[in-house]
Design an enzyme around this catalytic site. Structure first.
Site, mmCIF file in Angstrom:
data_model
loop_
_atom_site.group_PDB
_atom_site.id
_atom_site.type_symbol
_atom_site.label_atom_id
_atom_site.label_comp_id
_atom_site.label_asym_id
_atom_site.label_seq_id
_atom_site.Cartn_x
_atom_site.Cartn_y
_atom_site.Cartn_z
ATOM 1 N N ARG A 59 -5.320 -4.938 10.754
ATOM 2 C CA ARG A 59 -4.753 -4.656 9.415
ATOM 3 C C ARG A 59 -3.490 -5.510 9.190
ATOM 4 N NH1 ARG A 59 -8.575 -2.694 10.198
ATOM 5 N NH2 ARG A 59 -9.095 -4.521 8.992
ATOM 6 N N GLN A 95 1.456 4.066 -1.029
ATOM 7 C CA GLN A 95 0.748 4.612 0.141
ATOM 8 C C GLN A 95 0.260 3.466 1.012
ATOM 9 O OE1 GLN A 95 -1.996 8.075 -1.284
ATOM 10 N NE2 GLN A 95 -1.621 6.768 -3.044
ATOM 11 N N HIS A 113 3.709 5.966 3.688
ATOM 12 C CA HIS A 113 2.792 6.050 4.836
ATOM 13 C C HIS A 113 3.090 5.002 5.903
ATOM 14 C CE1 HIS A 113 -0.468 8.284 2.268
ATOM 15 N NE2 HIS A 113 0.530 9.061 2.614
ATOM 16 N N GLY A 179 -4.374 2.680 -8.785
ATOM 17 C CA GLY A 179 -5.279 2.338 -7.682
ATOM 18 C C GLY A 179 -5.280 3.317 -6.535
ATOM 19 N N ASN A 205 -6.678 3.007 -13.046
ATOM 20 C CA ASN A 205 -7.584 2.994 -11.893
ATOM 21 C C ASN A 205 -8.938 2.426 -12.300
ATOM 22 O OD1 ASN A 205 -7.456 3.704 -9.105
ATOM 23 N ND2 ASN A 205 -8.901 5.377 -9.434
HETATM 24 P P1 NAD Z 1 -8.375 4.972 -1.686
HETATM 25 O O1 NAD Z 1 -9.025 3.864 -0.958
HETATM 26 O O2 NAD Z 1 -8.719 6.362 -1.330
HETATM 27 O O3 NAD Z 1 -8.688 4.797 -3.237
HETATM 28 C C1 NAD Z 1 -8.595 3.548 -3.846
HETATM 29 C C2 NAD Z 1 -8.716 3.748 -5.339
HETATM 30 O O4 NAD Z 1 -8.522 2.485 -5.946
HETATM 31 C C3 NAD Z 1 -10.099 4.257 -5.796
HETATM 32 O O5 NAD Z 1 -9.914 5.326 -6.707
HETATM 33 C C4 NAD Z 1 -10.721 3.038 -6.482
HETATM 34 O O6 NAD Z 1 -11.500 3.396 -7.609
HETATM 35 C C5 NAD Z 1 -9.499 2.268 -6.933
HETATM 36 N N1 NAD Z 1 -9.704 0.821 -7.021
HETATM 37 C C6 NAD Z 1 -10.481 0.021 -6.259
HETATM 38 N N2 NAD Z 1 -10.388 -1.250 -6.650
HETATM 39 C C7 NAD Z 1 -9.517 -1.271 -7.702
HETATM 40 C C8 NAD Z 1 -9.009 -2.296 -8.543
HETATM 41 N N3 NAD Z 1 -9.383 -3.571 -8.409
HETATM 42 N N4 NAD Z 1 -8.145 -1.933 -9.516
HETATM 43 C C9 NAD Z 1 -7.774 -0.653 -9.701
HETATM 44 N N5 NAD Z 1 -8.212 0.351 -8.926
HETATM 45 C C10 NAD Z 1 -9.074 0.059 -7.935
HETATM 46 O O7 NAD Z 1 -6.837 4.688 -1.584
HETATM 47 P P2 NAD Z 1 -5.562 5.615 -1.482
HETATM 48 O O8 NAD Z 1 -5.633 6.649 -2.540
HETATM 49 O O9 NAD Z 1 -4.414 4.688 -1.432
HETATM 50 O O10 NAD Z 1 -5.675 6.346 -0.075
HETATM 51 C C11 NAD Z 1 -5.971 5.557 1.066
HETATM 52 C C12 NAD Z 1 -5.141 5.779 2.291
HETATM 53 O O11 NAD Z 1 -5.515 4.735 3.192
HETATM 54 C C13 NAD Z 1 -3.664 5.597 2.061
HETATM 55 O O12 NAD Z 1 -3.027 6.575 2.815
HETATM 56 C C14 NAD Z 1 -3.290 4.223 2.636
HETATM 57 O O13 NAD Z 1 -2.179 4.301 3.507
HETATM 58 C C15 NAD Z 1 -4.464 3.800 3.459
HETATM 59 N N6 NAD Z 1 -4.927 2.413 3.126
HETATM 60 C C16 NAD Z 1 -4.018 1.412 2.883
HETATM 61 C C17 NAD Z 1 -4.451 0.118 2.549
HETATM 62 C C18 NAD Z 1 -3.426 -0.969 2.279
HETATM 63 O O14 NAD Z 1 -2.305 -0.873 2.737
HETATM 64 N N7 NAD Z 1 -3.770 -2.026 1.517
HETATM 65 C C19 NAD Z 1 -5.814 -0.148 2.477
HETATM 66 C C20 NAD Z 1 -6.733 0.891 2.750
HETATM 67 C C21 NAD Z 1 -6.268 2.160 3.062
#
Ligand code: NAD
Length: 240
Positions: A59, A95, A113, A179, A205
């Site tokens: 990651r 997050q 987080h 998002g 979203n």
């Molecule tokens: P989630 O993955 O549960 O939800 C992602 C949301 O983003 C979904 O509702 C989806 O419809 C939406 N989405 C997807 N592509 C999009 C776009 N192009 N534009 C707008 N919206 C879009 O994410 P969460 O609610 O943040 O929970 C995930 C947990 O996992 C968090 O605690 C986080 O720490 C961790 N996580 C972090 C990362 C990162 O740091 N980039 C990546 C994956 C997971």
């Protein structure tokens, strides 16, 4: 648009999706093909530390290779241009464990987080900026023990800086969620918290989140399009 002084923005994995970082798949509980219990809980780490270190090493590397997209950059612009004097506040609570908000130009970012680019020593409590790997069990430069773990809040652990977040929510005029699936608490409860204290609430979203009905307004689409549009609206309104 009513007068706005204080904005709290909550972001989730969806804002980084168009930078090539996979979201967490709430429906089947998988993150990069791993069950979250395996890679995002203290029990998973105790069971197989090597697997968990390798997961966050990957990651960290993916985050370093990724670039901020138009949504991160728009929030960076909002952060720079939002008046800081006269009691105006702006806080981005993320997050996400990547650093794309910072590289997109935002300075007021709170990682509830934790951060992939930070290592935490469970022996002496020191934190170190970390760009390399942890699977090889490097020593902590503060105490010399091989006790470094990713500085990530796992399921069952307390998110960081909750007091500050609740204080900001209490004085917010506008709460914007971008998002995030609304599946992970306590972040999923921020909309109710903000609304109960009088804030207007907006969701940006790709699809309606679990808590969509709790928002005053929901706009559906890609973050790279919706966020720059919304930021332009806010700044235009502010200048009038
Ligand atoms: P989630 O993955 O549960 O939800 C992602 C949301 O983003 C979904 O509702 C989806 O419809 C939406 N989405 C997807 N592509 C999009 C776009 N192009 N534009 C707008 N919206 C879009 O994410 P969460 O609610 O943040 O929970 C995930 C947990 O996992 C968090 O605690 C986080 O720490 C961790 N996580 C972090 C990362 C990162 O740091 N980039 C990546 C994956 C997971």
């Amino acid at each position: 648009m009513a007068e706005m002084r204080n904005i709290v923005i909550l972001t989730g994995a969806g804002i980084s999706a168009e930078s090539g970082l996979a979201t967490f798949r709430a429906e089947d509980g998988l993150w990069e093909n791993h069950p979250v219990a395996e890679v995002a809980t203290p029990e998973g780490f105790a069971r197989d530390p090597d697997l968990v270190q390798r997961f966050y090493d990957a990651r960290r590397a993916a985050g370093l290779a990724a670039k901020p997209n138009a949504a991160h950059e728009a929030l960076g612009r909002l952060d720079r241009e939002w008046p800081r004097d006269a009691g105006h506040e702006l806080l981005i609570v993320t997050q996400n464990i990547d650093d794309l908000h910072e590289r997109g130009g935002a300075s007021r970012v709170l990682h509830m987080h934790g951060e992939a680019l930070s290592a935490w020593c469970t022996s002496c409590d020191a934190r170190h900026r970390w760009e390399g790997t942890l699977r090889d069990q490097p020593p902590c430069s503060a105490c010399g023990t091989a006790s470094l773990r990713p500085d990530i809040v796992w399921f069952g652990e307390m998110p960081y800086r909750m007091d500050e977040i609740f204080q900001s929510l209490a004085s917010a005029d506008l709460f914007v969620s971008i998002g995030t699936s609304g599946a992970v608490y306590p972040a999923a409860g921020f909309v109710q918290q903000a609304a109960a204290q009088g804030a207007r609430t907006l969701e940006l979203n790709l699809e309606p989140s679990a808590g969509s009905r709790m928002f005053d307004e929901t706009r559906l689409g890609r973050a790279s399009e919706l966020v720059p549009q919304w930021v332009a609206e806010v700044l235009e309104h502010q200048q009038r």
